[in-house]
Design an enzyme around this catalytic site. Structure first.
Site, PDB file in Angstrom:
ATOM      1  CE  LYS A  52      -3.861  -2.449   2.118  1.00 12.51           C
ATOM      2  NZ  LYS A  52      -4.602  -2.846   3.320  1.00 12.51           N
ATOM      3  CD  GLN A  96      -3.657  -4.736   6.346  1.00  8.38           C
ATOM      4  OE1 GLN A  96      -3.744  -3.643   5.791  1.00  8.38           O
ATOM      5  NE2 GLN A  96      -4.068  -5.847   5.758  1.00  8.38           N
ATOM      6  CG  ASP A 119      -9.784  -0.732   5.022  1.00 10.65           C
ATOM      7  OD1 ASP A 119      -9.414  -1.018   3.870  1.00 10.65           O
ATOM      8  OD2 ASP A 119      -9.122  -0.980   6.049  1.00 10.65           O
TER       9      ASP A 119
HETATM   10  N1  GUN Z   1      -6.938  -7.440   5.861  1.00  6.94           N
HETATM   11  C1  GUN Z   1      -7.201  -8.107   4.700  1.00  6.94           C
HETATM   12  N2  GUN Z   1      -7.722  -7.261   3.792  1.00  6.94           N
HETATM   13  C2  GUN Z   1      -7.777  -6.048   4.377  1.00  6.94           C
HETATM   14  C3  GUN Z   1      -8.205  -4.771   3.934  1.00  6.94           C
HETATM   15  O1  GUN Z   1      -8.674  -4.568   2.802  1.00  6.94           O
HETATM   16  N3  GUN Z   1      -8.104  -3.761   4.845  1.00  6.94           N
HETATM   17  C4  GUN Z   1      -7.625  -3.954   6.082  1.00  6.94           C
HETATM   18  N4  GUN Z   1      -7.582  -2.913   6.913  1.00  6.94           N
HETATM   19  N5  GUN Z   1      -7.216  -5.113   6.531  1.00  6.94           N
HETATM   20  C5  GUN Z   1      -7.295  -6.165   5.679  1.00  6.94           C
END
Ligand code: GUN
Length: 296
Positions: A52, A96, A119
């Site tokens: 990211k 996350q 998100d």
């Molecule tokens: N864990 C797996 N996919 C994601 C996501 O898209 N966002 C976040 N914050 N955690 C994740």
């Protein structure tokens, strides 16, 4: 059979976003800023967050990774979220997942300011999405919608089976595909571990979206001739021949299933890059909402 090429579509989306950021900077405005909060040292989460950050660099966003130890209390994480909510220099942030077991993920998603919830996991954005109102859409389902749109896949009136009912993929996917939109207008069935006659049900799908995290679970007998198959599964399997020590494997037995499909997304290079691109789209949207910039 044709490939739903997420790698190339995501590259296009990043190029479009980078052009918009260049325009903002040329106007003397600041760049959008995404913060990722990483709790503990889960290997997969480390990789996701590193990717990211790399994506942000590529499109010209500012990014910050804020780390907390695996033993950080829920109160400490909530205090950090309150700071990020109040920080005017932060347009959007993600915490996350998964979080360590002693932290209640629901309390965390509840605490994030909906205007910065890029998100789209919080109840405000989920509710707005269900109502068909503007919202931050969760990255993976939104990425799948973009993947279908950018390959001009006709979904109207088709039977779509979504395999998996998670809050972040299966459930929102079913909502987006059943909406009166393009892509959309599907007749959607959500299938899960308790579904009876799963193989036959999947074989009745014109569009099959798999999000269960079980390597090679979907075999050729479960897929209709000419179906569109989108594989959201990404399981890490140990592989000593790779420098990373693992390889990513989807839910679909690609070699067996692909010849039956009209379109199929590979793993890697399918949905994964689209998920990452969606987060960038949401961050730019958060920035524009907060700074009252109209879309270019
Ligand atoms: N864990 C797996 N996919 C994601 C996501 O898209 N966002 C976040 N914050 N955690 C994740």
């Amino acid at each position: 059979m044709q490939i739903l090429d997420g790698k190339s579509c995501a590259g296009q989306i990043r190029a479009e976003i980078a052009a918009q950021v260049r325009q903002l900077l040329a106007e003397g405005l600041r760049a959008p800023h995404l913060v990722a909060v990483l709790v503990g040292d889960d290997g997969a989460s480390e990789t996701y967050v590193a990717n990211k950050v790399r994506d942000c660099d590529e499109v010209g966003f500012n990014s910050t990774v804020t780390r907390l130890g695996a033993d950080a209390s829920e109160a400490k994480l909530l205090a950090l979220i309150a700071e990020l909510n109040a920080d005017d220099a932060v347009d959007g942030f993600i915490v996350q997942l998964p979080l360590p077991g002693h932290v209640d993920e629901h309390q965390i998603t509840l605490a994030i300011d909906p205007a910065k919830d890029v998100d789209g996991f919080g109840p405000s954005n989920v509710g707005l999405m269900c109502l068909g109102k503007p919202a931050f859409l969760p990255a993976t389902p939104n990425g799948v919608m973009e993947l279908l749109a950018r390959h001009d896949i006709e979904t109207e009136g088709r039977h779509c089976v979504v395999l998996g009912r998670s809050n972040i993929v299966g459930t929102p996917m079913s909502i987006l595909l059943s909406r009166n939109s393009r892509p959309g207008n599907c007749t959607v069935t959500i299938a899960h571990s308790r579904t009876r006659g799963l193989a036959k049900l999947c074989a009745s799908a014109d569009v099959l979206i798999t999000a269960i995290g079980k390597p090679h679970f979907v075999t050729a007998d479960m897929v209709k001739e000419g179906a569109v198959v989108v594989d959201v599964g990404t399981t890490r399997l140990a592989d000593s021949s790779r420098p990373s020590g693992f390889r990513l494997v989807g839910d679909v037995d690609f070699a067996q299933v692909a010849p039956k499909c009209s379109w199929i997304s590979p793993v890697p290079g399918g949905v994964g890059p689209m998920t990452r691109a969606s987060l960038l789209q949401n961050t730019l949207k958060a920035y524009r909402n907060r700074t009252r910039q109209d879309d270019v």
